[in-house]
Scaffold this motif. Structure first.
Motif, mmCIF file in Angstrom:
data_model
loop_
_atom_site.group_PDB
_atom_site.id
_atom_site.type_symbol
_atom_site.label_atom_id
_atom_site.label_comp_id
_atom_site.label_asym_id
_atom_site.label_seq_id
_atom_site.Cartn_x
_atom_site.Cartn_y
_atom_site.Cartn_z
ATOM 1 N N ARG A 145 0.845 -1.190 0.000
ATOM 2 C CA ARG A 145 0.000 0.000 0.000
ATOM 3 C C ARG A 145 0.888 1.249 0.000
ATOM 4 N NH1 ARG A 145 -5.301 0.462 1.520
ATOM 5 N NH2 ARG A 145 -5.241 -1.571 2.570
ATOM 6 N N GLU A 146 0.534 2.212 -0.828
ATOM 7 C CA GLU A 146 1.295 3.455 -0.871
ATOM 8 C C GLU A 146 1.112 4.229 0.429
ATOM 9 O OE1 GLU A 146 1.573 5.897 -4.312
ATOM 10 O OE2 GLU A 146 0.608 4.415 -5.577
ATOM 11 N N ASP A 206 -4.512 3.548 -2.022
ATOM 12 C CA ASP A 206 -4.208 2.778 -3.224
ATOM 13 C C ASP A 206 -2.972 1.904 -3.043
ATOM 14 O OD1 ASP A 206 -6.306 3.711 -4.918
ATOM 15 O OD2 ASP A 206 -5.256 5.628 -5.047
ATOM 16 N N HIS A 254 -1.119 0.919 -14.841
ATOM 17 C CA HIS A 254 -1.243 1.125 -13.398
ATOM 18 C C HIS A 254 -2.598 1.761 -13.061
ATOM 19 C CE1 HIS A 254 -0.084 2.097 -9.283
ATOM 20 N NE2 HIS A 254 -0.346 3.365 -9.505
ATOM 21 N N ARG A 296 -5.908 0.098 -10.942
ATOM 22 C CA ARG A 296 -6.544 0.753 -9.798
ATOM 23 C C ARG A 296 -8.052 0.895 -9.996
ATOM 24 N NH1 ARG A 296 -2.714 5.809 -7.832
ATOM 25 N NH2 ARG A 296 -1.264 4.580 -6.555
ATOM 26 N N ASP A 302 5.667 -3.602 3.628
ATOM 27 C CA ASP A 302 6.247 -2.484 2.884
ATOM 28 C C ASP A 302 7.734 -2.672 2.591
ATOM 29 O OD1 ASP A 302 7.075 -2.172 5.469
ATOM 30 O OD2 ASP A 302 6.217 -0.181 5.758
ATOM 31 N N LYS A 317 12.008 4.652 -7.768
ATOM 32 C CA LYS A 317 10.794 5.321 -8.222
ATOM 33 C C LYS A 317 11.108 6.740 -8.676
ATOM 34 C CE LYS A 317 6.047 6.001 -6.563
ATOM 35 N NZ LYS A 317 5.144 5.828 -5.396
ATOM 36 N N ASN A 322 8.632 -3.072 -1.227
ATOM 37 C CA ASN A 322 8.622 -1.974 -2.197
ATOM 38 C C ASN A 322 9.083 -0.706 -1.484
ATOM 39 O OD1 ASN A 322 8.146 -0.103 -4.221
ATOM 40 N ND2 ASN A 322 6.188 -0.994 -4.826
ATOM 41 N N HIS A 344 12.940 0.105 -4.787
ATOM 42 C CA HIS A 344 12.301 0.608 -6.004
ATOM 43 C C HIS A 344 12.856 1.994 -6.321
ATOM 44 C CE1 HIS A 344 8.313 1.954 -8.112
ATOM 45 N NE2 HIS A 344 9.282 1.718 -8.970
ATOM 46 N N GLU A 366 0.542 0.125 -4.738
ATOM 47 C CA GLU A 366 1.620 0.392 -5.697
ATOM 48 C C GLU A 366 1.878 -0.874 -6.510
ATOM 49 O OE1 GLU A 366 3.878 1.400 -8.046
ATOM 50 O OE2 GLU A 366 4.123 3.083 -6.642
ATOM 51 N N THR A 367 1.706 -0.796 -7.825
ATOM 52 C CA THR A 367 1.772 -1.995 -8.670
ATOM 53 C C THR A 367 3.154 -2.242 -9.273
ATOM 54 O OG1 THR A 367 1.028 -0.745 -10.618
ATOM 55 C CG2 THR A 367 -0.667 -1.798 -9.244
#
Length: 496
Positions: A112-113, A118, A153, A157, A170, A197, A173, A195, A120-121
């Motif tokens: 989960r972000e 939401d 992505h 969602r 967590d 990102k 990611n 990641h 994170e994929t």
């Protein structure tokens, strides 16, 4: 993409994984890149036949030109045949430890972000399903046909309800920016997947011009796995002796300078070393003895301020290396350029107001058209030479440990243009032009008749060298930001 996949592959092998790694690529990936990746152990290549427009079977000239041609690739995962379960990893991740627990999670598992509901994929567990594939494709293509910005992505969602997801730890990611937070370094929170990102990646940070902060911890971990690939960072002869800045976003301005003085035992180094040691502003002088075979002087005979470093290989790249702790401001000096303490202080004052820039006494101009390289800078400049240069120690660390070895090898091949490469790296990273400092009085050149620049082929070699650098850095032109402002000395009235 090739750099990310190669290093992700190495990290999976190092973590003990021997499962097949399926790489889904778009049609734009070149044949020779696909062939190189296909030769890696356990890798299988699945190349889609078209970009997102072909995927949606539309020839419409969409206004959403910023949609990536690979924006639909995650959706393709749900169409795979004869695959029971997929653990998906974005190409900009690395694996730090076995993923046994992640593999055992049920379908639609992800992290989960933070601070939002939401998921994170970039890392997820899923099961191929024709029905889900059809729903995702329909939603994605509907957005494309209505000129709406979209991605796989975003489709995931919208189509997969939040209560269908299983929340993964967590640690599976961890954004690279979080690696400088001590919480993630505890035993309980040891990251399983890092990641990278955002736009800034370990393989492109020198060409984006954003100046986006990077985690030296996270980037060093990527470089560790990259060591056996063609994307290796650093150089073996440097090792890990240079201390990384703990907080790369901290650009503090202290009142002391470290001087790096480079010499190949030209006699003038003795006089200049004594001079820098006598300056109160200088806390430490690192004497880089470029001759790997000649006996260097003993640091014990030169005083407590002096450190002597003799590299194992003669390279112009060595002028940016210094072992141990450095002040935030580092002054790089040649062994034939003599400055006064007043001139050094003036340059230091200018640097403290512009710590993200390179600040120097000798401006030059490089262009892609003739005359290419010029000392005439009345119309502006985009380089300051490293024979008298102030820089933040962070940029030295980036050059030594994070810049790919193959790029620095160009400097060794031509025995030239390390100064232009350093300017290209800094301007390419932060998009800022260097700054020229006009000083009171003259800077004395003790070696005007010798050195590399006195060679008749010097400028022709620089031209070839810069074009080789542009190629290795994956650029179309040198990322040198033009500057025209010169920091001038204070008038007598202003000094009082």
């Amino acid at each position: 993409m090739e750099a990310g996949i190669s290093v992700l592959h190495e990290s999976l092998l190092a973590s003990g994984h021997r499962e097949p790694l399926l790489v889904i690529t778009g049609p734009s990936m070149s044949t020779h890149v696909r062939a190189r990746m296909a030769r890696m152990p356990l890798i299988r290549i699945f190349r889609t036949s078209s970009g997102y427009k072909g995927f949606c079977k539309t020839s419409k000239s969409t206004k959403t030109a910023h949609i990536s041609d690979c924006a639909h690739l995650k959706i393709m995962l749900f169409s795979l045949d004869n695959v029971k379960k997929v653990v998906f990893l974005e190409y900009d991740t690395i694996v730090m430890r076995p993923l046994t627990e992640l593999v055992q999670l049920p379908p639609f598992s992800a992290v989960r972000e933070p601070h939002v509901a939401d998921f994170e994929t970039a890392v997820m567990v899923l099961v191929p399903d024709p029905q889900v594939y059809g729903l995702l494709r329909k939603d994605f293509c509907n957005d494309v046909n209505h000129d709406r910005n979209t991605s796989d992505h975003r489709a995931l969602r919208k189509i997969v309800p939040k209560d269908a997801w299983t929340e993964a730890s967590d640690t599976y990611n961890v954004p690279q920016q979080h690696m400088d937070v001590m919480w993630y370094r505890s035993v309980e929170k040891r990251p399983a997947i890092i990641h990278y990102k955002g736009a800034t990646k370990p393989w492109n940070w020198w060409r984006l011009g954003s100046g986006e902060p990077i985690s030296t911890d996270a980037f060093n971990r990527w470089c560790k796995f990259a060591a056996t690939t063609r994307f290796a960072c650093g150089a073996p002869e440097w090792g890990d002796a240079m201390k990384p800045p703990m907080k790369p976003t901290s650009w503090s301005s202290k009142n002391k300078i470290t001087v790096i003085l480079s010499t190949f035992h030209r006699p003038t180094w003795v006089e200049l070393l004594r001079l820098y040691v006598s300056f109160k502003t200088v806390s430490r002088v690192v004497l880089v003895w470029h001759d790997p075979f000649g006996d260097p002087p003993s640091a014990s005979t030169l005083g407590p301020k002096v450190v002597v470093w003799q590299p194992k290989r003669d390279s112009l790249n060595n002028r940016f290396f210094a072992p141990g702790n450095l002040e935030d401001c580092v002054y790089i000096a040649d062994d034939d350029m003599q400055v006064t303490e007043s001139q050094l202080k003036q340059g230091f004052r200018a640097w403290k107001s512009h710590t993200r820039r390179l600040v120097g006494f000798f401006p030059r101009r490089w262009t892609m058209d003739s005359p290419y390289y010029s000392t005439r800078v009345h119309d502006g400049y985009n380089i300051v030479l490293t024979k008298g240069l102030f820089t933040h120690r962070y940029f030295l660390y980036m050059y030594v440990h994070l810049l790919p070895a193959r790029i620095k090898e160009v400097v060794n091949e031509f025995s030239n243009c390390e100064d232009i490469l350093f300017n290209m790296m800094v301007s390419g990273y932060n998009g800022l032009a260097p700054m020229h400092v006009l000083v009171e009085g003259s800077i004395v050149d003790l070696g005007r008749d010798g050195g590399i620049s006195s060679s008749g082929s010097h400028y022709a070699t620089r031209y070839k060298c810069v074009h080789a650098l542009i190629h290795e850095m994956g650029l179309k032109k040198a990322p040198l930001s033009p500057g025209s402002y010169s920091e001038k000395p204070l008038k007598n009235k202003e000094k009082r």
